[in-house]
Design a protein around this motif. Structure first.
Motif, PDB file in Angstrom:
ATOM      1  N   MET A 102       0.833  -1.618   0.194  1.00 56.09           N
ATOM      2  CA  MET A 102      -0.140   0.107  -0.751  1.00 56.09           C
ATOM      3  C   MET A 102       0.815   1.230   0.087  1.00 56.09           C
ATOM      4  O   MET A 102       0.241   2.317  -0.928  1.00 56.09           O
ATOM      5  N   SER A 103       1.857   1.166   0.771  1.00 54.93           N
ATOM      6  CA  SER A 103       2.692   2.832   0.614  1.00 54.93           C
ATOM      7  C   SER A 103       3.564   2.703  -0.422  1.00 54.93           C
ATOM      8  O   SER A 103       3.715   4.013  -0.841  1.00 54.93           O
ATOM      9  N   ALA A 104       3.838   1.779  -1.389  1.00 51.42           N
ATOM     10  CA  ALA A 104       4.247   1.514  -2.777  1.00 51.42           C
ATOM     11  C   ALA A 104       3.199   2.522  -3.349  1.00 51.42           C
ATOM     12  O   ALA A 104       3.611   3.331  -4.499  1.00 51.42           O
ATOM     13  N   VAL A 105       1.639   1.923  -3.618  1.00 54.33           N
ATOM     14  CA  VAL A 105       1.178   2.220  -4.182  1.00 54.33           C
ATOM     15  C   VAL A 105       0.855   4.316  -4.204  1.00 54.33           C
ATOM     16  O   VAL A 105       1.590   4.659  -4.676  1.00 54.33           O
ATOM     17  N   TYR A 106       1.307   4.234  -3.028  1.00 57.36           N
ATOM     18  CA  TYR A 106       0.584   5.752  -2.381  1.00 57.36           C
ATOM     19  C   TYR A 106       2.260   6.844  -3.011  1.00 57.36           C
ATOM     20  O   TYR A 106       1.977   7.877  -3.645  1.00 57.36           O
ATOM     21  N   GLN A 107       2.990   6.157  -2.609  1.00 57.02           N
ATOM     22  CA  GLN A 107       4.292   6.718  -3.288  1.00 57.02           C
ATOM     23  C   GLN A 107       4.707   6.184  -4.365  1.00 57.02           C
ATOM     24  O   GLN A 107       4.765   8.236  -5.092  1.00 57.02           O
ATOM     25  N   LYS A 108       3.911   6.025  -5.242  1.00 57.41           N
ATOM     26  CA  LYS A 108       4.256   5.692  -6.715  1.00 57.41           C
ATOM     27  C   LYS A 108       2.669   7.506  -7.653  1.00 57.41           C
ATOM     28  O   LYS A 108       2.425   7.919  -8.173  1.00 57.41           O
ATOM     29  N   ILE A 458       1.008   2.140   7.414  1.00 60.32           N
ATOM     30  CA  ILE A 458       0.603   0.953   6.094  1.00 60.32           C
ATOM     31  C   ILE A 458      -0.012   2.253   5.266  1.00 60.32           C
ATOM     32  O   ILE A 458       0.644   0.957   3.904  1.00 60.32           O
ATOM     33  N   TYR A 459      -0.475   3.067   4.546  1.00 58.09           N
ATOM     34  CA  TYR A 459      -0.779   3.962   3.993  1.00 58.09           C
ATOM     35  C   TYR A 459       0.488   4.885   3.562  1.00 58.09           C
ATOM     36  O   TYR A 459      -0.015   4.834   1.954  1.00 58.09           O
ATOM     37  N   PHE A 460       0.819   5.443   4.513  1.00 54.66           N
ATOM     38  CA  PHE A 460       1.706   6.095   4.067  1.00 54.66           C
ATOM     39  C   PHE A 460       3.575   5.795   4.163  1.00 54.66           C
ATOM     40  O   PHE A 460       4.275   6.682   3.414  1.00 54.66           O
ATOM     41  N   GLY A 461       3.977   4.527   5.080  1.00 57.31           N
ATOM     42  CA  GLY A 461       5.534   4.006   4.822  1.00 57.31           C
ATOM     43  C   GLY A 461       5.783   5.324   5.845  1.00 57.31           C
ATOM     44  O   GLY A 461       6.926   5.151   5.612  1.00 57.31           O
ATOM     45  N   VAL A 462       4.784   5.477   6.367  1.00 58.23           N
ATOM     46  CA  VAL A 462       5.832   6.657   7.565  1.00 58.23           C
ATOM     47  C   VAL A 462       5.720   5.922   9.162  1.00 58.23           C
ATOM     48  O   VAL A 462       5.207   4.770   9.493  1.00 58.23           O
ATOM     49  N   THR A 463       7.096   6.366  10.064  1.00 62.46           N
ATOM     50  CA  THR A 463       7.216   5.475  11.374  1.00 62.46           C
ATOM     51  C   THR A 463       6.305   6.695  12.629  1.00 62.46           C
ATOM     52  O   THR A 463       6.323   6.146  13.867  1.00 62.46           O
ATOM     53  N   SER A 464       6.118   7.513  11.762  1.00 60.36           N
ATOM     54  CA  SER A 464       5.592   8.496  13.200  1.00 60.36           C
ATOM     55  C   SER A 464       4.215   9.084  12.471  1.00 60.36           C
ATOM     56  O   SER A 464       3.968   9.312  11.582  1.00 60.36           O
ATOM     57  N   GLY A 465       3.724   9.832  13.546  1.00 64.61           N
ATOM     58  CA  GLY A 465       1.939  10.108  13.136  1.00 64.61           C
ATOM     59  C   GLY A 465       1.094   9.105  13.088  1.00 64.61           C
ATOM     60  O   GLY A 465       1.064   8.082  13.023  1.00 64.61           O
ATOM     61  N   PHE A 466      -0.565   9.186  13.228  1.00 66.71           N
ATOM     62  CA  PHE A 466      -1.715   8.823  13.294  1.00 66.71           C
ATOM     63  C   PHE A 466      -2.508   9.222  12.651  1.00 66.71           C
ATOM     64  O   PHE A 466      -2.546  10.537  12.135  1.00 66.71           O
ATOM     65  N   THR A 467      -3.120   8.514  11.520  1.00 63.60           N
ATOM     66  CA  THR A 467      -4.431   8.784  10.729  1.00 63.60           C
ATOM     67  C   THR A 467      -5.583   7.730  10.923  1.00 63.60           C
ATOM     68  O   THR A 467      -5.771   7.051  11.167  1.00 63.60           O
ATOM     69  N   ALA A 468      -7.089   8.674  10.341  1.00 64.39           N
ATOM     70  CA  ALA A 468      -7.926   7.331  10.213  1.00 64.39           C
ATOM     71  C   ALA A 468      -8.792   8.376   8.921  1.00 64.39           C
ATOM     72  O   ALA A 468      -8.090   9.671   8.754  1.00 64.39           O
ATOM     73  N   GLU A 542       1.395  20.892  -0.815  1.00 59.67           N
ATOM     74  CA  GLU A 542       0.064  19.933  -0.360  1.00 59.67           C
ATOM     75  C   GLU A 542       0.547  18.707  -0.258  1.00 59.67           C
ATOM     76  O   GLU A 542       1.337  18.338  -0.231  1.00 59.67           O
ATOM     77  N   THR A 543      -0.820  17.924   0.313  1.00 59.10           N
ATOM     78  CA  THR A 543      -0.989  16.797   0.298  1.00 59.10           C
ATOM     79  C   THR A 543      -1.590  15.677  -1.154  1.00 59.10           C
ATOM     80  O   THR A 543      -2.155  16.791  -1.644  1.00 59.10           O
ATOM     81  N   ALA A 544      -0.841  14.807  -1.474  1.00 55.57           N
ATOM     82  CA  ALA A 544      -1.730  14.199  -2.602  1.00 55.57           C
ATOM     83  C   ALA A 544      -2.293  12.409  -2.072  1.00 55.57           C
ATOM     84  O   ALA A 544      -0.818  11.969  -1.023  1.00 55.57           O
ATOM     85  N   PRO A 545      -2.825  11.429  -2.251  1.00 57.07           N
ATOM     86  CA  PRO A 545      -4.163  12.145  -3.317  1.00 57.07           C
ATOM     87  C   PRO A 545      -5.174  13.287  -2.353  1.00 57.07           C
ATOM     88  O   PRO A 545      -5.102  12.918  -0.889  1.00 57.07           O
ATOM     89  N   THR A 546      -5.676  14.139  -2.601  1.00 57.09           N
ATOM     90  CA  THR A 546      -6.975  14.791  -2.332  1.00 57.09           C
ATOM     91  C   THR A 546      -8.249  14.399  -2.729  1.00 57.09           C
ATOM     92  O   THR A 546      -8.148  14.163  -3.426  1.00 57.09           O
TER      93      THR A 546
END
Ligand code: FUC
Length: 824
Positions: A102-108, A458-468, A542-546
């Motif tokens: 998933m994180s590779a998809v995000y990077q791509k 899992i989605y962003f490939g980061v090691t800190s911070g949280f999302t929902a 900015e962020t992507a994808p939005t």
């Protein structure tokens, strides 16, 4: 059934919802809504009256012969960890459909955007989804039936009511020369739902049952309950578990004081005979606990049973009168803080009739104001009844829900929706002076950090911070739904954190900020510090994808996300300065904030929802219900009277969206127009909401029932009377002509300042200001510099004139200041 109500009864308190028929006799209005809403569901959502103590809720039908209450306990959720789902992981899907991580998809996706391959990026972004398995839904618990064998044709003077000043529901009628009365309350201090039944000149005979709700062949889908019922002495205990996830449940009903005979009738039923008074107590719980990853207390069924029994035994021992006295004390100290008078009357009309007259233009002005004030205070009632400390926040239906099954039957799973709905549930919390009802939201957000870190990784490939994202549950579901088109919304977190941050803005409680709020902001900012990328054309961040909630194209950056990220950095910068924490990071955050791509104005003068939007309508759908590009206007403050160009553009965008919407959509529009300062437009929308978005029991209709619009309305009315988001307190900023005379007491402004306003002929006469904390109070109203300010001792106080409309003065804690503009 004959009704001589007008003749027989005292005029009711104007803050009472009342009806002259049981719920089953109601004539439904509006459409039932989607989700296979049956006629029975429709009656429930339109006519029953809700009581609640946040953890439990009940809806009262007020039936004469077979009284019925639907019963809820807020933690009764399918989904999440289960022996059926040993791999449940908050909906996260580490590997995408196309086989990539998933994180590779995000990077791509990011790389494609940066190479200007926007279409390919948007297509690939569709892979960024989670899985539905384990999402679950909030479940109705069951029904309480009280079978009185009465001949309904002999009933007179029937009345069913919900008194908002007391938090009490009642049913009463005359029957064969006697009077029968039922009173219901949900007590927060004693954690019980309590009934008191009385008969004057007559005797009560009834059977009572508490069957759990397991209809609709749910058992086949393993979405039902496995329970056993035991009836012993004066107690009915239902215990068991949910088939889907083995959540343990236990509910108990007990007959307390009575002068009647009580006996066990059968394996499900208690009988009461020859009684003139009876008290009944109900309580329930599950082994749910909001702690990742198990979400269970670890109790055995026996231990849960003991915990529930202990609460019930204590309640029975305490007795109805004391429980009621403590309930009134607890409820009224919250409810009574705000009083609103708009020239309302106490109409001798049942609430359903009043609503009908309002919508048909037949209500007098005073009657119309009564309904508007009633709905305003109803929002405050519903907050107290569905969101108290120690509990989950109010969900899409608060705590009240009558269905079982999956999210195809239970509307949207009655979940926590964070692309507008959960936020709206808490818009009226602070300015409505009910800060205590915010704790469940803040606790819930804190509980999303642990599972949200897994999703972020899992989605962003980061090691800190949280999302929902858009949808979440009590079991830490923090993945982006299972379809990008509604599921993806990482900015949902900065958005809901705005509600959390407001706790600080309204209370100025530094300790609470340090312990409960700042760490959350930090976890969210940690993520955005890593996600922001440079737009190749503008050089802005900015962020992507939005994705603007449920609307339009997938892009790199959009106004929705940019506004919310800006707001998040604004909060952390302020918080860090207040606490003296992370001081070395502040200038970096300021730089980031300044580099964010700003709100842009389009070719028709509108606020652009997407940066590649040209004219109005060039992208997206006409009249879409979400106002995501206008969050800077409300609830944010990027667009305001201080940014006239943007405000002008926001008006164009608002007009383009129009006034037709869902219940919550109209709620949001009222708030947005209040921020514009257009009270008449706000009132036009109020009328629209009453017509198209309100049931006879004054619940908000999406349809089906969704509670957010109730809170949205209450917030909107407050915003029309007072706003405090720009560093000063605006008095009567959006007063409609029709509310020409009025009085409001106890609104809370940012800075922990209580405000009381009196106006006549649309002109502010006097304001009382009570800072709960020492501070400089800044007020704005046309020509306020001409006012006189008096302290507690009626001594005139000198103030600073900032401009002709704005003044400020030093306010001491708990002191009252009168600002007099005009002699009465
Ligand atoms: C949002 C809205 C829908 C509905 C749902 C619960 O997704 O777009 O209209 O209110 O939440």
């Amino acid at each position: 059934m004959k009704t001589k109500l007008e003749m027989q009864r005292q005029p009711l308190n104007p803050l009472t919802l009342w009806y002259t028929e049981p719920a089953s006799k109601g004539k439904t209005i509006l459409s039932p809504g989607a989700f296979n809403t049956t006629e029975e569901d429709n009656l429930w959502q339109q006519f029953t009256l809700p009581i609640g103590n946040s953890s439990m809720g009940a809806n009262i039908y007020g039936e004469i012969s077979q009284e019925r209450l639907t019963f809820n306990q807020k933690t009764l959720w399918n989904g999440g960890p289960s022996t059926r789902r040993p791999n449940y992981n908050g909906g996260n899907k580490p590997i995408a459909e196309n086989g990539l991580k998933m994180s590779a998809v995000y990077q791509k996706v990011i790389e494609l955007y940066q190479a200007n391959q926007n279409e390919q990026a948007a297509e690939l972004a569709q892979q960024l989804v989670g899985e539905a398995n384990g999402y679950g839904a909030y479940q109705s618990w069951g029904n309480i039936y009280v079978d009185f064998l009465l001949d309904e044709s002999q009933v007179e003077n029937y009345l069913r009511s919900l008194d908002l000043t007391k938090g009490l529901a009642t049913v009463s009628f005359d029957y064969q020369g006697g009077t029968f009365s039922r009173e219901y309350l949900a007590s927060y201090p004693d954690n019980v739902i309590a009934f008191q039944y009385t008969a004057k000149n007559g005797k009560m005979n009834f059977d009572i049952r508490f069957p759990i709700h397991n209809e609709e062949k749910i058992l086949k889908k393993n979405l039902g309950k496995e329970v056993s019922t035991s009836v012993f002495g004066n107690n009915i205990t239902v215990s068991g578990s949910l088939q889907d996830n083995q959540l343990l449940l236990n509910s108990q009903l007990q007959i307390g004081e009575t002068d009647g005979k009580v006996f066990v009738k059968d394996g499900e039923t208690l009988a009461v005979r020859e009684a003139t008074f009876v008290t009944i107590f109900v309580t329930a719980s599950t082994d749910y606990q909001n702690i990742y990853p198990d979400y269970r207390t670890g109790e055995t069924s026996q231990q849960l049973n003991e915990r529930v029994a202990k609460i019930l035994t204590a309640a029975v021992k305490k007795g109805y009168q004391k429980i009621k006295a403590d309930h009134l004390k607890d409820y009224q100290q919250l409810f009574e803080r705000v009083q609103l008078k708009l020239g309302q009357t106490t109409a001798p009309l049942p609430t359903d009739q009043l609503l009908k007259n309002y919508n048909e233009g037949l209500a007098t002005d005073a009657e119309a104001r009564q309904l508007e004030v009633l709905l305003y205070q109803y929002g405050r009632y519903l907050a107290i009844a569905s969101s108290r400390k120690g509990d989950l926040p109010a969900n899409l239906q608060g705590v009240w829900q009558n269905r079982v099954g999956d999210a195809e039957r239970v509307p949207w799973g009655a979940d926590f929706h964070m692309n507008v709905n959960l936020q709206m549930n808490y818009w009226s919390t602070y300015n409505g002076n009910l800060v205590e009802t915010a704790y469940p939201l803040i606790d819930y957000l804190n509980s999303l950090v642990a599972p949200g870190k897994v999703s972020a990784e899992i989605y962003f490939g980061v090691t800190s911070g949280f999302t929902a994202h858009t949808q979440n549950t009590p079991y830490g579901f923090t993945a982006p739904g299972w379809s990008f088109d509604w599921g993806w919304s990482p900015a949902a977190v900065p958005w809901i954190l705005q509600n959390v941050w407001e706790y600080y803005e309204y209370t100025l409680d530094d300790d609470f900020l340090r312990e409960q709020i700042y760490p959350l902001l930090r976890e969210s900012v940690a993520l955005y510090d890593q996600l922001l990328i440079k737009d190749s054309k503008t050089g802005r961040l900015e962020t992507a994808p939005t994705f603007s909630p449920e609307h339009g194209p997938i892009t790199a950056g959009n106004t929705y996300e940019q506004s919310l990220i800006w707001q998040l950095y604004q909060a952390i910068i302020t918080g860090a300065k207040v606490l003296g924490q992370d001081t070395e990071k502040i200038s970096g955050w300021q730089k980031t904030q300044a580099q964010l791509r700003p709100i842009e104005i389009g070719q028709d003068g509108q606020i652009k929802e997407w940066y590649n939007e040209t004219t109005l309508g060039s992208l997206g759908e006409k009249n879409h219900r979400h106002l995501s590009h206008l969050l800077g206007l409300f609830p944010g403050n990027l667009i305001s009277i201080e940014t006239p160009e943007l405000l002008e553009a926001a008006i164009i965008s608002l007009n383009d969206r129009g006034d037709e919407s869902t219940g919550w959509g109209m709620g949001q529009l009222i708030n947005a127009w209040a921020r514009v300062g257009d009270g008449n437009r706000g009132h036009q929308l109020i009328q629209k909401l009453f017509k198209d978005g309100l049931y006879p029991n004054l619940w908000d209709a999406h349809p089906p029932f969704q509670i957010d619009g109730n809170f949205g309305y209450t917030a909107g009315v407050t915003e029309m009377l007072m706003q405090s988001n720009l560093g000063f307190i605006q008095l009567l900023p959006a007063l409609p002509d029709i509310w020409s005379d009025g009085f409001v007491k106890g609104l809370l402004a940012r800075g922990n300042v209580e405000i009381c306003l009196t106006w006549q002929e649309k002109v502010l006469i006097e304001t009382t200001v009570k800072p709960n904390i020492k501070q400089v109070v800044k007020l704005r109203y046309p020509n306020l510099a001409n006012a006189k300010v008096y302290d507690d001792k009626n001594q005139q106080l000198s103030f600073q004139r900032i401009n002709q409309d704005t003044i400020s003065f030093e306010g001491a804690a708990e002191h009252k200041y009168r600002v007099v503009l005009k002699q009465k």
